[in-house]
Design a protein around this motif. Structure first.
Motif, PDB file in Angstrom:
ATOM      1  N   ASN A  84      -5.384  -9.223  -8.766  1.00 38.70           N
ATOM      2  CA  ASN A  84      -4.923  -9.302  -7.380  1.00 38.70           C
ATOM      3  C   ASN A  84      -4.759  -7.906  -6.805  1.00 38.70           C
ATOM      4  O   ASN A  84      -4.714  -6.919  -7.541  1.00 38.70           O
ATOM      5  CB  ASN A  84      -3.588 -10.045  -7.314  1.00 38.70           C
ATOM      6  CG  ASN A  84      -3.679 -11.465  -7.836  1.00 38.70           C
ATOM      7  OD1 ASN A  84      -4.674 -12.156  -7.634  1.00 38.70           O
ATOM      8  ND2 ASN A  84      -2.629 -11.908  -8.515  1.00 38.70           N
ATOM      9  N   SER A  85      -4.665  -7.826  -5.493  1.00 41.25           N
ATOM     10  CA  SER A  85      -4.474  -6.543  -4.802  1.00 41.25           C
ATOM     11  C   SER A  85      -5.464  -5.505  -5.300  1.00 41.25           C
ATOM     12  O   SER A  85      -5.093  -4.370  -5.632  1.00 41.25           O
ATOM     13  CB  SER A  85      -3.034  -6.053  -5.011  1.00 41.25           C
ATOM     14  OG  SER A  85      -2.105  -7.000  -4.529  1.00 41.25           O
ATOM     15  N   LEU A  86      -6.708  -5.885  -5.358  1.00 45.63           N
ATOM     16  CA  LEU A  86      -7.733  -5.008  -5.920  1.00 45.63           C
ATOM     17  C   LEU A  86      -7.918  -3.757  -5.077  1.00 45.63           C
ATOM     18  O   LEU A  86      -7.807  -3.778  -3.839  1.00 45.63           O
ATOM     19  CB  LEU A  86      -9.043  -5.761  -6.063  1.00 45.63           C
ATOM     20  CG  LEU A  86      -9.091  -6.694  -7.280  1.00 45.63           C
ATOM     21  CD1 LEU A  86     -10.185  -7.731  -7.131  1.00 45.63           C
ATOM     22  CD2 LEU A  86      -9.282  -5.892  -8.553  1.00 45.63           C
ATOM     23  N   LYS A  87      -8.222  -2.664  -5.775  1.00 48.15           N
ATOM     24  CA  LYS A  87      -8.430  -1.358  -5.156  1.00 48.15           C
ATOM     25  C   LYS A  87      -9.846  -0.880  -5.485  1.00 48.15           C
ATOM     26  O   LYS A  87     -10.407  -1.275  -6.512  1.00 48.15           O
ATOM     27  CB  LYS A  87      -7.415  -0.359  -5.697  1.00 48.15           C
ATOM     28  CG  LYS A  87      -5.967  -0.787  -5.558  1.00 48.15           C
ATOM     29  CD  LYS A  87      -5.051   0.213  -6.247  1.00 48.15           C
ATOM     30  CE  LYS A  87      -3.597  -0.201  -6.138  1.00 48.15           C
ATOM     31  NZ  LYS A  87      -2.693   0.763  -6.822  1.00 48.15           N
ATOM     32  N   PRO A  88     -10.387  -0.001  -4.662  1.00 49.09           N
ATOM     33  CA  PRO A  88     -11.724   0.541  -4.979  1.00 49.09           C
ATOM     34  C   PRO A  88     -11.786   1.167  -6.369  1.00 49.09           C
ATOM     35  O   PRO A  88     -12.829   1.085  -7.037  1.00 49.09           O
ATOM     36  CB  PRO A  88     -11.948   1.572  -3.882  1.00 49.09           C
ATOM     37  CG  PRO A  88     -11.167   1.050  -2.720  1.00 49.09           C
ATOM     38  CD  PRO A  88      -9.938   0.424  -3.326  1.00 49.09           C
TER      39      PRO A  88
END
Length: 121
Positions: A84-88
């Protein structure tokens, strides 16, 4: 002998979610700790998290703690990585591995082929 096959990777926007699956063969699946590792281009393989054979214990790298969760269904011989809340910076090829309950990649005897996760900004 355990064979592992990852699935569920893909392209997602930053802030989004993905769930990876690691399907295993073998009747002794529940005796293995399972870990997730990842490797981004030009970088070393990185430990993401692990789960004990029973599923009672989990441990995560600081970089993903609070955002990722590992679970397993031993009846289905499958381990999941909910992201969840994935980042580059989470962009990488993700691998599952079966072996001892450890952060050390050398403790794992069996590896999947990997699945690509790409997070766009």
């Amino acid at each position: 002998q355990v064979q592992l096959v990852e699935s569920g990777g893909g392209l997602v926007q930053a802030g989004g979610s993905l769930r990876l699956s690691c399907a295993a063969s073998g009747r002794t699946f529940r005796s293995y700790g399972i870990a997730w590792f990842r490797q981004a281009p030009g970088k070393e393989r990185e430990f993401v998290g692990r789960i004990s054979g029973s599923g009672a214990y989990t441990f995560y790298a600081e970089s993903v703690k609070g955002r990722f969760a590992i679970s397993r269904d031993n009846a289905k011989n499958t381990v999941y990585l909910q992201m969840n809340s994935l980042k580059p910076e989470d962009t990488a090829v993700y691998y599952c591995a079966a072996g001892a309950y450890s952060d050390n990649a050398n403790s794992y005897d069996y590896w999947g082929q990997g699945t690509q996760v790409t997070v766009s900004s």
